[in-house]
Scaffold this active site. Structure first.
Site, PDB file in Angstrom:
ATOM      1  N   GLN A   1       0.823  -1.201   0.000  1.00  0.00           N
ATOM      2  CA  GLN A   1       0.000   0.000   0.000  1.00  0.00           C
ATOM      3  C   GLN A   1       0.859   1.253   0.000  1.00  0.00           C
ATOM      4  O   GLN A   1       0.602   2.221  -0.723  1.00  0.00           O
ATOM      5  CB  GLN A   1      -0.909   0.013   1.231  1.00  0.00           C
ATOM      6  CG  GLN A   1      -2.209  -0.728   1.046  1.00  0.00           C
ATOM      7  CD  GLN A   1      -3.174   0.065   0.195  1.00  0.00           C
ATOM      8  OE1 GLN A   1      -3.107   0.056  -1.028  1.00  0.00           O
ATOM      9  NE2 GLN A   1      -4.095   0.760   0.832  1.00  0.00           N
TER      10      GLN A   1
ATOM     11  N   GLU B   1      -4.915   6.102   1.928  1.00  0.00           N
ATOM     12  CA  GLU B   1      -4.939   7.484   1.447  1.00  0.00           C
ATOM     13  C   GLU B   1      -3.651   8.227   1.810  1.00  0.00           C
ATOM     14  O   GLU B   1      -3.062   8.917   0.973  1.00  0.00           O
ATOM     15  CB  GLU B   1      -6.147   8.232   2.034  1.00  0.00           C
ATOM     16  CG  GLU B   1      -7.476   7.511   1.953  1.00  0.00           C
ATOM     17  CD  GLU B   1      -8.041   7.431   0.539  1.00  0.00           C
ATOM     18  OE1 GLU B   1      -7.385   7.898  -0.402  1.00  0.00           O
ATOM     19  OE2 GLU B   1      -9.142   6.882   0.389  1.00  0.00           O
TER      20      GLU B   1
END
Length: 741
Positions: free
Chosen positions: A641, A708
């Site tokens: 990620q 995010e």
């Protein structure tokens, strides 16, 4: 399995072997194929649609337009004379003859094969009465205004904000004032959006659709077609990337369901790459003005941040562009303003790191500019203005280890070797630059449910209607369940991506682990209690009068913590009670802690670039990132990620921009040849670090969001490194060679 050990990605073998079924790959009997025909003007009216040649083409089943489309029950009735939709009105497919943006769907062709549908679509002739359109953001920015949604809301975080006396910036010893520009950027995942819709009678709909929330899609389609929610099933088990483009239900999904109902047979609709630029949203064009004042020691005196974003003429899309400025640094005087500019374009949507990735490019670039103005190292400047609490909400942080992030990443990167003067570092004839930036993203936890089912053979099935757009949701949930119940991950299956599973929020805002992970934790704890009750009821059981905290679950067994010889397998418990399975379903949601603490994920990025002094070509040659996101559930997928965020941030900084020809209001970037994204050759070695300390206040698992924050601040770090290498401050992304030579 220890905390530092990791599971391989659940579902990875299926993806590598090609056996994973994506939304466009379901094989249904009698499947028809649909193609959208889109407008070639940005504003005006349709004066005529000639469809007869298309309808006569071989294999064509139907051509739908606003002239003959079946009614979509959830849409308001068309009125006569028809008028343009007011701001705040969702786009209504085939509702009337008005055009709101170039690329708007104006017809749908359905045929026996995609080739026949595509050919027939080419035969449709649409005539228009074009009107003067406005698509050029910078030429029209004077028309930006306070969004209607903000005006109507008493508690909108986007309202004009002031803390202290922002006017104090006038007396600041050192001042920086600059304008920063983010162009329109598109998600463009490798898998295009696709939908297959099939009806059972007139009141049951199944949709195989690429989206980021099967439950929200179920609700939207139920509303659109006036169906009972339980009569709509949405399936989205495998997704080839989305980055925010799948959060909403877009017109193509409704079009497929509409055509399938009309024809009484399944219909597949796959967007072409060019249609991906006008059909599923984008990161909006945004201009920001940022003024920062400080004393000679670098202590912030005041910050004024104004952001203006782009939206369509019919909807208002709001982003968090200016919010980070209120919270990240200790500054007594802060003012923020947010405005929207309505243009003749399709509506933007959330794209990875929405709002904050945009806003932090400006904030972290401006902090870097200030560091040179006061002659203080960029990292030291941030440390001098470190916020020990949230000054916006006047609350303590639930947890914050950003200082550790700085220390860890700076040491790994070798920040101490940075020469202060811009343009002073070179390597093999290339200008070398070091840049860094902070990162933050708000914590989001939504109500979620999960069900845990223990089978008699010792296998465990965990279920929740969550999604996996790439982060490895199933892997993390498997890890949580394995840890709570002491069952080998090889014996656990996690079901997701179907609306008939227990409720879960969509995958967005880095909320999946905090929300669904908490529900999985709760369901497993509930299952442990049920198993203990069953075990206590067995003759001569040592588990009578024992509470769950005194019991260990390990290797598929239950045992007393202080008497490990008392072990009994979970399968034995079910066998004794003649049960094939035992299950528990639990709901999880935030509590009063949200009002007691300010909750964020934090991080930082350090980047090295090399710039060719002759051509202006920029290469990122090293990158180090460190994140404080609470407890890391699975290090391997978390690292992926973080790397993905760095890659996206490098694309944002150096390559990505959707270019429009404003004469026609039409994008000229229409494929991967014209819309550039990073490839392997563009990406250097990346080092990823996590603080990995549980945040005890956010949820029982102590985990916050990572997806995010991984991209937030990266573009600024690259831009800051480019300045350090060249002495040229680029405030308009992307940083292309023409801006450096």
């Amino acid at each position: 399995m220890t905390d530092k050990e990791s599971l391989d990605r659940v579902g990875g073998p299926e993806k590598v072997a090609g056996t994973a079924t994506y939304s466009a790959e379901y094989h249904l009997k009698n499947l028809a194929h649909a193609i959208l025909v889109t407008s070639i003007i940005a504003k005006g009216e349709i004066t005529g649609i000639e469809t007869r040649q298309a309808e006569k083409a071989p294999g064509v089943l139907v051509v739908l337009t606003h002239l003959n489309s079946p009614e979509i029950p959830g849409n308001p009735k068309a009125v006569q004379p028809a008028g343009r939709a007011a701001v705040g009105t969702a786009f209504r497919l085939f509702h009337d003859h008005y055009i709101y943006f170039n690329g708007q769907p104006v017809a749908l062709v359905v045929a026996e094969t995609p080739e026949k549908a595509r050919y027939a679509a080419s035969l449709i002739e649409v005539t228009y009465q074009a009107e003067q359109h406005a698509t050029d953001f910078e030429a029209n920015i004077s028309h930006a205004a306070l969004p209607v949604n903000i005006q109507r809301s008493q508690n909108s975080p986007f309202k004009d904000y002031e803390r202290g006396n922002p006017g104090a910036i006038v007396q600041a010893e050192v001042k920086i004032e600059a304008t920063y520009t983010i162009p329109t950027q598109h998600h463009q995942p490798l898998e295009p959006h696709a939908t297959i819709a099939v009806w059972e009678g007139d009141d049951k709909l199944t949709v195989y659709d690429k989206n980021q929330g099967v439950k929200s899609t179920q609700g939207n389609l139920a509303q659109a077609f006036k169906l009972k929610r339980e009569n709509v099933k949405v399936v989205s088990k495998y997704i080839g990337g989305a980055f925010g483009s799948g959060i909403r239900v877009w017109p193509h999904t409704v079009a497929a369901a509409l055509a399938a109902k009309h024809l009484k047979r399944p219909v597949k609709l796959v967007l072409g790459r060019e249609q991906m630029f006008t059909s599923v949203g984008y990161r909006p064009y945004t201009i920001q003005k940022l003024a920062i004042g400080a004393d000679r020691n670098g202590k912030l005196v005041a910050m004024v941040h104004e952001g203006t974003g782009q939206t369509s003429q019919y909807e208002e899309h709001l982003e968090r562009t200016i919010l980070a400025t209120r919270a990240l640094y200790a500054c007594p005087n802060v003012a923020t303003k947010y405005r929207l500019l309505n243009l003749d374009v399709n509506t933007p949507t959330w794209m990875r790191g929405p709002g904050d990735a945009t806003g932090m490019f400006a904030l972290e670039s401006a902090l870097d500019e200030l560091s040179y103005a006061v002659g203080i190292d960029p990292l030291e400047l941030r440390l001098r203005n470190y916020a020990e609490m949230d000054h916006e909400r006047n609350l303590p942080w639930s947890a914050k280890s950003l200082r550790k992030c700085y220390e860890t990443a700076a040491e790994a990167f070798g920040w101490k070797n940075r020469a202060a003067a811009p343009g002073s570092m070179k390597h093999k004839g290339m200008l070398t630059g070091y840049g860094m930036a902070s990162s933050l993203y708000g914590f989001h936890r939504h109500p979620a449910q999960a069900k845990a089912i223990l089978n008699r053979d010792g296998t465990l099935v965990v279920q929740s209607a969550t999604m996996d757009i790439g982060p490895g949701t199933g892997t993390a949930m498997t890890r949580i369940a394995a840890g709570r119940l002491g069952i080998s991950s090889s014996k656990i299956r996690f079901d997701l991506g179907s609306s008939d599973l227990p409720d879960a929020p969509g995958q967005n805002g880095s909320s999946t682990i905090p929300s669904v992970g908490s529900a999985v934790y709760a369901a497993c704890e509930s299952l442990k209690n049920k198993l203990l009750t069953l075990a206590a009821a067995m003759p001569g059981s040592p588990f009578q009068h024992v509470i769950t905290e005194q019991v260990l679950f390990k290797n598929g067994q239950m045992l007393l913590e202080k008497e490990t010889s008392t072990a009994i397998s979970l399968s034995e418990i079910l066998e004794h009670h003649n049960l094939q399975q035992v299950d528990a379903q639990e709901d999880s949601r935030s509590g009063a802690e949200r009002d007691k603490y300010s909750m964020y994920s934090f991080g930082c990025h350090f980047v090295e670039v090399q710039v060719n002094p002759l051509t202006g070509e920029v290469r990122v040659t090293r990158a180090v990132t460190c994140a404080d996101v609470g407890k890391i559930i699975n290090h391997k997928t978390a690292r992926s990620q973080a790397i993905g965020g760095l890659v996206g941030g490098i694309g944002m900084a150096l390559m990505e921009a959707s270019v429009m020809d404003h004469r026609f209001g039409r994008y000229v970037t229409s494929d991967f040849a014209t819309y550039h994204i990073p490839v392997h050759a563009d990406i250097p070695q990346m080092d990823v670090f996590f603080i990995d300390e549980a945040d005890q206040h956010v949820n029982a698992i102590g985990a916050k969001g990572l997806g995010e924050i991984a991209i937030v601040g990266v573009a600024a770090a690259v831009a800051n490194a480019v300045f350090h290498a060249t002495g040229k401050r680029i405030r308009e992304l992307p940083i292309t060679p023409d801006k450096l030579v």
